[in-house]
Design a protein around this motif. Structure first.
Motif, PDB file in Angstrom:
ATOM      1  N   UNK A 163      46.283  46.234  41.780  1.00  0.00           N
ATOM      2  CA  UNK A 163      45.631  45.071  42.384  1.00  0.00           C
ATOM      3  C   UNK A 163      45.121  44.165  41.273  1.00  0.00           C
ATOM      4  N   UNK A 164      45.098  42.860  41.542  1.00  0.00           N
ATOM      5  CA  UNK A 164      44.513  41.885  40.626  1.00  0.00           C
ATOM      6  C   UNK A 164      43.665  40.936  41.455  1.00  0.00           C
ATOM      7  N   UNK A 165      42.506  40.592  40.925  1.00  0.00           N
ATOM      8  CA  UNK A 165      41.613  39.651  41.594  1.00  0.00           C
ATOM      9  C   UNK A 165      41.367  38.442  40.706  1.00  0.00           C
ATOM     10  N   UNK A 166      41.246  37.281  41.352  1.00  0.00           N
ATOM     11  CA  UNK A 166      40.931  36.037  40.652  1.00  0.00           C
ATOM     12  C   UNK A 166      40.099  35.175  41.592  1.00  0.00           C
ATOM     13  N   UNK A 167      38.916  34.793  41.157  1.00  0.00           N
ATOM     14  CA  UNK A 167      38.038  33.972  41.994  1.00  0.00           C
ATOM     15  C   UNK A 167      38.601  32.581  42.232  1.00  0.00           C
ATOM     16  N   UNK A 168      39.581  32.169  41.428  1.00  0.00           N
ATOM     17  CA  UNK A 168      40.164  30.829  41.534  1.00  0.00           C
ATOM     18  C   UNK A 168      41.331  30.763  42.524  1.00  0.00           C
ATOM     19  N   UNK A 197      46.698  46.948  26.518  1.00  0.00           N
ATOM     20  CA  UNK A 197      47.157  45.618  26.905  1.00  0.00           C
ATOM     21  C   UNK A 197      47.361  44.855  25.608  1.00  0.00           C
ATOM     22  N   UNK A 198      48.605  44.455  25.373  1.00  0.00           N
ATOM     23  CA  UNK A 198      48.957  43.863  24.082  1.00  0.00           C
ATOM     24  C   UNK A 198      49.516  42.456  24.261  1.00  0.00           C
ATOM     25  N   UNK A 199      49.638  41.770  23.148  1.00  0.00           N
ATOM     26  CA  UNK A 199      50.238  40.441  23.168  1.00  0.00           C
ATOM     27  C   UNK A 199      49.360  39.427  23.855  1.00  0.00           C
ATOM     28  N   UNK A 200      49.982  38.356  24.221  1.00  0.00           N
ATOM     29  CA  UNK A 200      49.265  37.239  24.810  1.00  0.00           C
ATOM     30  C   UNK A 200      49.129  37.391  26.319  1.00  0.00           C
ATOM     31  N   UNK A 201      47.941  37.140  26.816  1.00  0.00           N
ATOM     32  CA  UNK A 201      47.706  37.073  28.263  1.00  0.00           C
ATOM     33  C   UNK A 201      47.641  35.589  28.594  1.00  0.00           C
ATOM     34  N   UNK A 202      48.526  35.135  29.494  1.00  0.00           N
ATOM     35  CA  UNK A 202      48.528  33.705  29.781  1.00  0.00           C
ATOM     36  C   UNK A 202      48.837  33.412  31.227  1.00  0.00           C
ATOM     37  N   UNK A 252      43.623  49.305  37.906  1.00  0.00           N
ATOM     38  CA  UNK A 252      44.613  50.350  37.656  1.00  0.00           C
ATOM     39  C   UNK A 252      44.232  51.594  38.441  1.00  0.00           C
ATOM     40  N   UNK A 253      45.232  52.335  38.895  1.00  0.00           N
ATOM     41  CA  UNK A 253      45.010  53.536  39.690  1.00  0.00           C
ATOM     42  C   UNK A 253      44.148  54.554  38.950  1.00  0.00           C
ATOM     43  N   UNK A 254      44.415  54.807  37.674  1.00  0.00           N
ATOM     44  CA  UNK A 254      43.673  55.813  36.906  1.00  0.00           C
ATOM     45  C   UNK A 254      42.672  55.203  35.930  1.00  0.00           C
ATOM     46  N   UNK A 255      43.055  54.135  35.260  1.00  0.00           N
ATOM     47  CA  UNK A 255      42.209  53.556  34.201  1.00  0.00           C
ATOM     48  C   UNK A 255      41.039  52.747  34.750  1.00  0.00           C
ATOM     49  N   UNK A 256      41.088  52.392  36.034  1.00  0.00           N
ATOM     50  CA  UNK A 256      39.994  51.619  36.619  1.00  0.00           C
ATOM     51  C   UNK A 256      40.220  50.122  36.472  1.00  0.00           C
ATOM     52  N   UNK A 257      39.128  49.377  36.531  1.00  0.00           N
ATOM     53  CA  UNK A 257      39.199  47.911  36.524  1.00  0.00           C
ATOM     54  C   UNK A 257      38.754  47.353  35.183  1.00  0.00           C
ATOM     55  N   UNK A 258      39.357  46.217  34.822  1.00  0.00           N
ATOM     56  CA  UNK A 258      38.964  45.498  33.619  1.00  0.00           C
ATOM     57  C   UNK A 258      39.147  44.007  33.899  1.00  0.00           C
TER      58      UNK A 258
END
Length: 156
Positions: A66-71, A34-39, A132-138
């Motif tokens: 899938x992506x999760x966000x508590x907000x 995962x590169x660059x800016x996350x915004x 991610x399907x293979x890499x798991x969650x981060x």
């Protein structure tokens, strides 16, 4: 004169700190990078979007599923399509990650956060958990920022 030097030093330190935050170092997640800016955009309504760039330098394909966000009450992966000259967003079941970087950006693939519990106004970072399907969650922090003029134009 001393006050002027202190003001300049303060401004210089703010620029350095901002550049450090904006220049996110690459993050390895399994075979992915995962590169660059996350915004994420601050919101003026119930929804907003988040952006980042992902690649698989090893060439092993993976999928952001899938992506999760508590907000947010709902998080979907989205793309924009041209439907007879009209740009429309649509949910997608996953985002394919290959060796070439995949940029989630305004007017293209993105993470859609809906039913926000907060506008993110005045916040610096929001954590999102990417699955991610293979890499798991981060779980990663996404910088809350107003898009640059070119980013905003691309989204229009």
């Amino acid at each position: 004169m001393i006050l002027k030097k202190q003001s300049l030093l303060g401004a210089f330190m703010a620029i350095i700190l901002t550049a450090t935050v904006l220049a996110s170092p690459p993050i390895a997640v399994g075979d992915l990078s995962i590169t660059g800016q996350r915004w994420i955009r601050p919101s003026t309504g119930p929804n907003t979007a988040a952006y980042l760039t992902i690649a698989s330098p090893s060439g092993q394909p993976d999928k952001l599923v899938k992506v999760e966000c508590e907000e947010a009450t709902t998080v979907e992966l989205h793309d924009h399509i041209n439907d007879n000259g009209v740009m429309k967003m649509r949910p997608v079941p996953f985002i394919e990650i290959t060796k070439d970087p995949v940029s989630l950006k305004p007017g293209s693939l993105h993470i859609m956060l809906m039913g926000l519990k907060d506008s993110f106004q005045g916040k610096e970072k929001i954590p999102l958990t990417l699955h991610f399907e293979k890499a798991g969650a981060v779980t990663l922090d996404f910088l809350v920022k107003v898009p640059e003029p070119m980013e905003a134009k691309a989204a229009a």
